[in-house]
Design a protein around this motif. Structure first.
Motif, PDB file in Angstrom:
ATOM      1  N   VAL A  98       1.148  -1.510  -0.092  1.00 11.49           N
ATOM      2  CA  VAL A  98      -0.194  -0.193  -0.080  1.00 11.49           C
ATOM      3  C   VAL A  98       0.937   1.252  -0.126  1.00 11.49           C
ATOM      4  N   ILE A  99       0.843   1.778  -1.083  1.00  9.85           N
ATOM      5  CA  ILE A  99       1.694   2.743  -1.118  1.00  9.85           C
ATOM      6  C   ILE A  99       0.540   5.151  -0.523  1.00  9.85           C
ATOM      7  N   GLN A 100       1.259   5.506  -0.120  1.00 11.71           N
ATOM      8  CA  GLN A 100       0.188   6.164   0.984  1.00 11.71           C
ATOM      9  C   GLN A 100       1.376   8.167   0.754  1.00 11.71           C
ATOM     10  N   SER A 101       0.435   8.659   0.324  1.00 12.18           N
ATOM     11  CA  SER A 101       0.251  10.538  -0.468  1.00 12.18           C
ATOM     12  C   SER A 101      -0.448  11.469   0.695  1.00 12.18           C
ATOM     13  N   ARG A 102       0.578  12.493   1.069  1.00  9.64           N
ATOM     14  CA  ARG A 102      -0.592  13.754   1.415  1.00  9.64           C
ATOM     15  C   ARG A 102      -2.175  13.461   0.621  1.00  9.64           C
ATOM     16  N   LYS A 103      -2.292  12.873  -0.743  1.00 13.39           N
ATOM     17  CA  LYS A 103      -3.469  13.188  -0.731  1.00 13.39           C
ATOM     18  C   LYS A 103      -4.404  11.875  -0.470  1.00 13.39           C
ATOM     19  N   GLY A 104      -3.749  10.413  -0.249  1.00 11.38           N
ATOM     20  CA  GLY A 104      -4.734   9.975  -0.754  1.00 11.38           C
ATOM     21  C   GLY A 104      -3.312   8.293  -0.482  1.00 11.38           C
ATOM     22  N   LEU A 105      -4.786   6.784  -0.991  1.00 12.59           N
ATOM     23  CA  LEU A 105      -3.372   5.790  -1.005  1.00 12.59           C
ATOM     24  C   LEU A 105      -3.987   5.039  -1.827  1.00 12.59           C
ATOM     25  N   SER A 106      -3.219   3.905  -2.201  1.00 13.05           N
ATOM     26  CA  SER A 106      -3.339   2.969  -3.052  1.00 13.05           C
ATOM     27  C   SER A 106      -2.866   1.950  -3.031  1.00 13.05           C
ATOM     28  N   ALA A 107      -3.428   0.833  -3.108  1.00 14.21           N
ATOM     29  CA  ALA A 107      -2.785  -0.736  -3.394  1.00 14.21           C
ATOM     30  C   ALA A 107      -1.930  -1.192  -4.384  1.00 14.21           C
ATOM     31  N   GLY A 108      -1.207  -1.696  -4.415  1.00 14.19           N
ATOM     32  CA  GLY A 108      -0.383  -2.059  -5.958  1.00 14.19           C
ATOM     33  C   GLY A 108       0.434  -3.324  -5.270  1.00 14.19           C
ATOM     34  N   LEU A 109       0.949  -3.417  -6.180  1.00 11.44           N
ATOM     35  CA  LEU A 109       2.025  -4.711  -6.603  1.00 11.44           C
ATOM     36  C   LEU A 109       3.805  -4.060  -6.778  1.00 11.44           C
TER      37      LEU A 109
END
Length: 395
Positions: A98-109
């Motif tokens: 899971v990758i997280q920034s100040r604007k949101g997060l997203s999941a991936g490989l």
């Protein structure tokens, strides 16, 4: 005289008499129906082949074709590179993240790679270079879709969390995580841009809670990703993962759609073949006296059958030939033809991908000819069963 005689008579019947306009119209429509069906089958098959090849190149071109886990338990790398269809290998470490920034997060490989090894995504980089993924620097390269979703640019800091590893903290068990810096952005034009992340293989191993020395999974590059089934027998199934785990359902859906479209369009050819039956039955009913005369002149039943088989088959061959030529030309210039009429099926000026497969073209032509020949059998045997005495009784 033209030989063989049966083909000569069948060709004369195919032309018809000038007074028999309706019979000639039905015969022409059956030929046109076969031509249209063949043309549609070739065109749709070529476009679907193009879409499949585009998906194969864009998605399977950047994803691992196969991964052999725990390389120490498998054959030597030089042995694996001699397997059929294997053209290259490279070390890799993969994990869900899971990758997280100040604007949101997203999941991936999250893929851990060796920057000095072969990496197909290097050709799709918009910003940054693979050499930035040095061990210990904790740099990550993401896709343009993910960067747009999280509003990230090169140089921004992000938090990467690995779901397969966790650590104990005063507030309980939490996923292993660390701050990374965006070192580059790639663009493939597929959903891979929103799901795949690249980092150094040692950094991914540390984040996953493994010593860097154990990051010895092996990535296989194949000359044809669809040949993966021929390789699985060479390795332990428990240590083997291939692209079908991530994208198998997509390509199965594309294959099913292509088969269904071909089946539906094949009905056009089948209907045209039934028109050949109708046309020949009309000819048989009209030519009973002529068939009787031919029999009295010494023609055998098999010769009479050959006359009407030749007539129907010539109609089918003509339709298949015209449809084949038109289908190949339409497939080759479909984008130019649509641009003339101002039509853009994909929008944004994108062109339809087209791959003309000679084998598929030959299969379609063969199907049309075979159906045409089969459609002639019933009327031909019906004509051969005519009794000269009964047919000429009132002549």
């Amino acid at each position: 005289m033209f030989q063989p005689l049966s083909v000569f008579i069948g060709l004369r019947y195919l032309r018809g008499r000038s007074a028999d306009r309706f019979g000639r119209f039905v015969s022409s429509m059956s030929t046109a129906g076969i031509a249209i069906g063949v043309m549609a089958l070739i065109t749709v098959s070529s476009v679907m082949n193009g879409f499949e090849a585009q998906l194969k190149g864009r998605i399977l071109g950047v994803l691992p074709h196969a991964i052999i886990a725990n390389g120490q338990a498998n054959p030597d790398q030089t042995v694996i590179e001699r397997w059929p269809h294997v053209i290259d290998t490279a070390p890799i470490q993969t994990t869900d993240a899971v990758i997280q920034s100040r604007k949101g997060l997203s999941a991936g490989l999250l893929e851990g790679i060796d920057p000095s090894a072969h990496e197909p995504l290097a050709a799709h980089l918009l910003q940054g270079e693979l050499s930035a993924l040095a061990a210990g620097r904790y740099q990550v390269i993401i896709g343009r879709s993910m960067a747009s979703e999280l509003q990230l640019r090169v140089g921004d800091a992000v938090r990467v969390m690995v779901t397969s590893a966790s650590r104990f903290t005063p507030i309980g068990r939490i996923p292993a995580q660390r701050l990374f810096t965006v070192a580059g952005i790639f663009h493939t034009g597929t959903d891979v841009d929103g799901q795949l992340m690249l980092a150094n293989i040692e950094d991914v191993a540390r984040l996953s809670g493994e010593p860097p020395s154990q990051a010895n999974d092996l990535r296989l590059f194949l000359d044809d990703p669809f040949a993966i089934t021929q390789l699985k027998t060479h390795a332990d199934p428990d240590t083997w993962t291939d692209w079908r785990v991530w994208r198998g359902e997509l390509f199965q859906a594309v294959k099913m759609e292509k088969n269904m479209m071909s089946l539906m369009l094949s009905l056009i050819v089948i209907v045209a073949a039934f028109n050949i039956i109708s046309a020949l039955i009309m000819v048989v009913m009209e030519k009973q006296s002529e068939v009787a005369i031919l029999k009295t002149l010494g023609m055998q039943d098999k010769d009479i059958v050959a006359v009407f088989v030749a007539q129907g088959s010539l109609s089918g061959v003509l339709g298949a030939a015209v449809g084949g030529v038109l289908g190949v030309l339409l497939s080759a210039y479909i984008n130019e033809i649509m641009s003339i009429f101002g039509v853009s099926l994909l929008g944004n000026g994108l062109a339809l991908p087209v791959v003309i497969n000679p084998f598929h073209v030959a299969m379609v032509l063969g199907l049309a000819v075979v159906l045409s020949v089969l459609a002639t059998l019933f009327p031909a045997f019906k004509a051969a069963s005519v009794h000269p005495a009964e047919a000429l009784r009132y002549e």
